[in-house]
Motif scaffolding. Structure first.
Motif, PDB file in Angstrom:
ATOM      1  N   VAL A 186       0.786  -1.097  -0.067  1.00  0.00           N
ATOM      2  CA  VAL A 186       0.253   0.096   0.343  1.00  0.00           C
ATOM      3  C   VAL A 186       0.905   1.355  -0.020  1.00  0.00           C
ATOM      4  N   THR A 187       0.597   2.252  -0.868  1.00  0.00           N
ATOM      5  CA  THR A 187       1.254   3.403  -0.788  1.00  0.00           C
ATOM      6  C   THR A 187       0.638   4.441   0.059  1.00  0.00           C
ATOM      7  N   MET A 188       1.364   5.204   0.968  1.00  0.00           N
ATOM      8  CA  MET A 188       0.819   6.040   1.687  1.00  0.00           C
ATOM      9  C   MET A 188       1.022   7.455   1.157  1.00  0.00           C
ATOM     10  N   ARG A 189       0.248   8.280   1.011  1.00  0.00           N
ATOM     11  CA  ARG A 189       0.256   9.744   0.547  1.00  0.00           C
ATOM     12  C   ARG A 189      -0.651  10.564   0.920  1.00  0.00           C
ATOM     13  N   ARG A 190      -0.367  11.874   0.875  1.00  0.00           N
ATOM     14  CA  ARG A 190      -1.334  12.808   1.530  1.00  0.00           C
ATOM     15  C   ARG A 190      -2.703  12.720   1.266  1.00  0.00           C
ATOM     16  N   GLY A 191      -3.571  12.475   2.337  1.00  0.00           N
ATOM     17  CA  GLY A 191      -5.071  12.488   2.173  1.00  0.00           C
ATOM     18  C   GLY A 191      -5.498  11.192   1.604  1.00  0.00           C
ATOM     19  N   GLN A 192      -4.597  10.038   1.544  1.00  0.00           N
ATOM     20  CA  GLN A 192      -4.998   8.455   1.133  1.00  0.00           C
ATOM     21  C   GLN A 192      -4.715   7.736   2.382  1.00  0.00           C
ATOM     22  N   GLY A 193      -6.157   7.332   2.869  1.00  0.00           N
ATOM     23  CA  GLY A 193      -5.940   6.863   4.089  1.00  0.00           C
ATOM     24  C   GLY A 193      -5.652   5.338   4.134  1.00  0.00           C
ATOM     25  N   LEU A 194      -5.368   4.798   5.279  1.00  0.00           N
ATOM     26  CA  LEU A 194      -5.020   3.269   5.470  1.00  0.00           C
ATOM     27  C   LEU A 194      -5.825   2.762   6.450  1.00  0.00           C
ATOM     28  N   VAL A 195      -6.629   1.894   6.359  1.00  0.00           N
ATOM     29  CA  VAL A 195      -7.217   1.357   7.456  1.00  0.00           C
ATOM     30  C   VAL A 195      -6.662  -0.423   7.699  1.00  0.00           C
ATOM     31  N   LEU A 196      -6.122  -0.590   8.887  1.00  0.00           N
ATOM     32  CA  LEU A 196      -5.571  -1.820   9.377  1.00  0.00           C
ATOM     33  C   LEU A 196      -6.563  -2.541  10.056  1.00  0.00           C
ATOM     34  N   ASN A 197      -7.089  -3.954   9.892  1.00  0.00           N
ATOM     35  CA  ASN A 197      -7.799  -4.600  10.801  1.00  0.00           C
ATOM     36  C   ASN A 197      -7.117  -5.417  11.936  1.00  0.00           C
ATOM     37  N   PRO A 198      -7.696  -5.947  12.730  1.00  0.00           N
ATOM     38  CA  PRO A 198      -7.243  -6.911  13.873  1.00  0.00           C
ATOM     39  C   PRO A 198      -6.495  -8.049  13.249  1.00  0.00           C
ATOM     40  N   GLY A 199      -5.587  -8.268  13.677  1.00  0.00           N
ATOM     41  CA  GLY A 199      -4.801  -9.556  12.973  1.00  0.00           C
ATOM     42  C   GLY A 199      -3.766  -9.036  11.660  1.00  0.00           C
ATOM     43  N   ASP A 200      -3.817  -7.848  11.381  1.00  0.00           N
ATOM     44  CA  ASP A 200      -2.852  -7.486  10.421  1.00  0.00           C
ATOM     45  C   ASP A 200      -1.543  -7.229  11.195  1.00  0.00           C
ATOM     46  N   ALA A 201      -0.426  -7.785  10.388  1.00  0.00           N
ATOM     47  CA  ALA A 201       0.872  -7.177  10.831  1.00  0.00           C
ATOM     48  C   ALA A 201       1.356  -6.473   9.460  1.00  0.00           C
ATOM     49  N   VAL A 202       1.960  -5.281   9.914  1.00  0.00           N
ATOM     50  CA  VAL A 202       2.516  -4.524   8.714  1.00  0.00           C
ATOM     51  C   VAL A 202       3.950  -3.883   9.102  1.00  0.00           C
ATOM     52  N   ALA A 203       4.513  -3.456   7.898  1.00  0.00           N
ATOM     53  CA  ALA A 203       5.828  -3.088   7.863  1.00  0.00           C
ATOM     54  C   ALA A 203       5.586  -1.814   7.036  1.00  0.00           C
ATOM     55  N   PHE A 204       6.105  -0.666   7.905  1.00  0.00           N
ATOM     56  CA  PHE A 204       6.046   0.734   7.260  1.00  0.00           C
ATOM     57  C   PHE A 204       7.652   1.094   6.631  1.00  0.00           C
ATOM     58  N   GLU A 205       7.616   1.711   5.842  1.00  0.00           N
ATOM     59  CA  GLU A 205       8.815   2.641   5.199  1.00  0.00           C
ATOM     60  C   GLU A 205       8.422   3.904   5.101  1.00  0.00           C
ATOM     61  N   LEU A 206       8.922   4.621   5.856  1.00  0.00           N
ATOM     62  CA  LEU A 206       8.507   6.167   5.961  1.00  0.00           C
ATOM     63  C   LEU A 206       9.538   7.205   5.465  1.00  0.00           C
ATOM     64  N   ASP A 207       9.046   8.095   4.739  1.00  0.00           N
ATOM     65  CA  ASP A 207       9.991   9.305   4.370  1.00  0.00           C
ATOM     66  C   ASP A 207      10.243  10.047   5.589  1.00  0.00           C
ATOM     67  N   ARG A 208      11.262  10.832   5.380  1.00  0.00           N
ATOM     68  CA  ARG A 208      11.545  11.951   6.660  1.00  0.00           C
ATOM     69  C   ARG A 208      10.514  12.963   6.871  1.00  0.00           C
TER      70      ARG A 208
END
Length: 219
Positions: A56-78
């Protein structure tokens, strides 16, 4: 976490925890499977997330909803600045039942990416973030925050696709309200000898309507 100035803050609003996260550097964040709903909304910058096998790409105004049981790895810009919510399963399940008008057996599962930056719940979350300062520089206006939290939960359930969406949009309002009224009446006076006819009278509908409304949600 690289070299940078991180700023993290959160406020507990009873029904959910709202946080603001700024790492100030490129960062990698990995979680174990979560046991709650997590809503992420970038304000500035961008990043990526991998949830199970979904990228999933995260950008301004683009939301992300994680459900119970999800494991997530984020790569975040500064330059990524984001709002993050932590919502207990019970809160989402209870709010869904209120909207449906009858109890549900468990929490919904959401589509992870918001449909567009113009998703209604994204706008309501931005309003909530303006009214609540996660860094604690001014008092939280609790009555207003509570109203906005309620509006956010309603907007999320109505506009973000999940496995109850079709039922939520198809159920006739009169049937939903009848079931809610009947359940409330039974729970208020469980000792009374309730019968279908008297319950229908309490709800202001005919007995057949009560029966047909109860079957989908309560069996």
């Amino acid at each position: 976490l690289g070299a940078g100035e991180a700023r993290l803050g959160a406020v507990d609003l009873d029904e959910l925890l709202i946080g603001r996260l700024r790492y100030g550097s490129d960062a990698v964040v990995a979680t174990d499977p979560i046991h709650y709903f997590s809503v992420q909304l970038p304000i500035t910058g961008r990043g990526g997330a991998r949830v199970l096998d979904e990228a999933v790409t995260m950008r301004r105004g683009q939301g992300l909803v994680l459900n119970p049981g999800d494991a997530v790895a984020f790569e975040l810009d500064r330059d990524l600045d984001r709002i993050a919510l932590k919502i207990p399963e019970a809160v989402i399940t209870r709010h869904l039942a209120i909207l449906l008008g009858y109890p549900v057996g468990g929490p919904p599962r959401f589509r992870r990416s918001s449909e567009s930056p113009r998703s209604p719940w994204v706008s309501v979350l931005c309003l909530l973030a303006r009214e609540v300062d996660p860094f604690g520089t001014h008092p939280v206006p609790r009555p207003l925050a509570g109203r906005v939290v309620d509006a956010f939960l309603t907007s999320l359930l109505l506009s973000q696709t999940h496995d109850w969406s079709a039922r939520l949009h198809d159920a006739p309002p009169s049937e939903r309200s009848a079931v809610t009224s009947v359940v409330d009446r039974i729970e208020a006076d469980p000792q009374l000898p309730w019968a279908p006819a008297s319950l229908a009278a309490e709800a202001g509908v005919v007995g057949r309507s009560v029966k047909s409304a109860f079957r989908p949600g309560l069996g």
